[in-house]
Motif scaffolding. Structure first.
Motif: not given
Ligand SMILES: *[C@@H]1O[C@H](CO)[C@@H](O)[C@H](O)[C@H]1NC(C)=O
Ligand SMILES: *[C@@H]1O[C@H](CO)[C@@H](O)[C@H](O)[C@H]1NC(C)=O
Length: 375
Positions: A160-161, A217-219, A232, A281, A283
């Protein structure tokens, strides 16, 4: 004993071939092991944080802490040529590890860039990410790994990340884009899968939009198998224009087949369809442009409406107050009201009752209070 050895050897061989077929499992976009079947062979492709996605700007959350993206060393390309290759899925260009990106929660080192596109027919499709349901014609991905937490891309890609990808949406315009010409002019030299060509190095930042402060921006994940959910994502709001003929070149010059294969297959529509957001989410680093702008007429309507509302409310409040006042005077009749208290009364309380009576019935005072009219 011999039999046991034989069984063990057969088992090892079988295991290796299974592992092997797993490791080099061929996938495509629309043919055998097409994108609807990816999840059967690459479990992560069926995960809940997959990419690409449609960015619905009415649901993105403005995050003022999202700083502009800062490419590091993108312009320091030196004298070594770059290498362009046909991977069978895309055109790819490895990037030197001194290039990177800042302005993200960690420092990331550059790995490679590649493109996704459509087929040149009909409506503009080809980008992986869409914005408010709208595709662009193509999409550039600049891939980085988290060099603060991991030693290299192979270590980072499953975490992750672990990865950060910059996504740039491309659309067709009238002018030739000189930056993209650095790549597109050499596609004819790598038409078949597995081919490579050395090209003059150039400033990679010129491939990005001018505005690096407006983005989403998103995961999410890699958009190709094995679809690791380690990315990311940064999707720039500003699109980059390339000419129609440049786009056509991208869409028609490359093959996903090797030069030795009898039937060449054009490399087209190498984009994945958008995936479900699943409570993630998205952003935005800026207020979405889709926020409604009111016209003059609408503004006057709102002002007049609010005024009428205020007046109405004032009338209601006045009426309610008036009603309460009048009912309270009916509730308590003057006869049962406690007599008004005054300082003289306090003095009278301290006096003996008879004296108080005497004071009250003082004839002189009465005369004073009500003087007789002259006869
Ligand atoms: C992505 O995931 C991380 C947790 O691993 C979190 O801290 C972060 O806020 C998330 N970023 C977004 C843009 O959602
Ligand atoms: C990546 O880093 C790990 C840990 O340092 C190392 O074991 C591995 O060999 C490295 N892989 C590559 C491809 O450099």
């Amino acid at each position: 004993m011999d039999l046991a050895w034989l069984a063990a050897a057969v088992f090892v061989l079988l295991w290796q071939s299974v592992e092997c077929s797993r490791a080099v499992k061929e996938w495509t976009y629309a043919e055998a092991v097409g994108q609807s079947e990816w999840a059967e062979f690459f479990p992560d492709c069926g995960g809940f944080s997959q990419s690409p996605i449609d960015v619905d700007t009415s649901r993105t959350l403005y995050d003022p802490s999202l700083a502009p993206v800062q490419p590091l060393g993108y312009g320091q390309y030196g004298h070594e040529p770059f290498t362009l290759s046909n991977s069978g899925h895309t055109v790819e260009m490895p990037l030197p590890s001194w290039m990177g990106v800042a302005g993200l929660p960690w420092q990331y080192s550059a790995v490679q860039l590649h493109l996704h596109w459509g087929n040149g027919i009909g409506v503009a499709t080809g980008s992986e990410h869409t914005i408010d349901g709208q595709s662009a014609s193509a999409e550039l991905h600049v891939v980085h790994y988290n060099s603060e937490l991991y030693a290299n891309i192979s270590q980072a890609k499953t975490e992750r990340n672990g990865l950060a990808v910059l996504g740039v949406l491309l659309e067709a315009g009238s002018e030739t884009n000189q930056a993209y010409a650095h790549i597109l002019n050499y596609l004819g030299r790598i038409r078949y899968a597995g081919q490579k060509v050395a090209i003059p190095a150039f400033d990679v930042q010129t491939l990005l939009p001018k505005d690096l402060s407006h983005y989403f921006r998103y995961n999410g994940s890699l958009t190709t198998p094995p679809c690791y959910q380690s990315v990311l994502w940064t999707i720039f709001s500003e699109k980059v224009k390339i000419s129609h003929s440049q786009l056509l070149k991208l869409e028609t010059v490359l093959y996903s087949s090797k030069s030795t294969e009898p039937e060449p297959r054009l490399m087209q529509d190498n984009y994945r369809v958008t995936q479900t957001l699943n409570h993630r989410l998205v952003l935005s680093s800026f207020f979405p442009v889709s926020v409604k702008i009111y016209t003059d007429g609408e503004i006057s309507a709102i002002v007049i409406g609010s005024l009428c509302g205020c007046i109405g409310l004032a009338v209601i409040v006045w009426f309610v107050v008036k009603t309460i006042r009048s009912t309270s005077s009916w509730d308590v009749l003057p006869s049962v009201r406690p007599p008004p208290q005054s300082r003289t009364n306090d003095v009278a309380k301290n006096l003996k009752p008879d004296m108080a009576l005497k004071t009250a019935s003082d004839p002189e005072k009465k005369e004073e209070a009500a003087p007789q009219p002259e006869p």
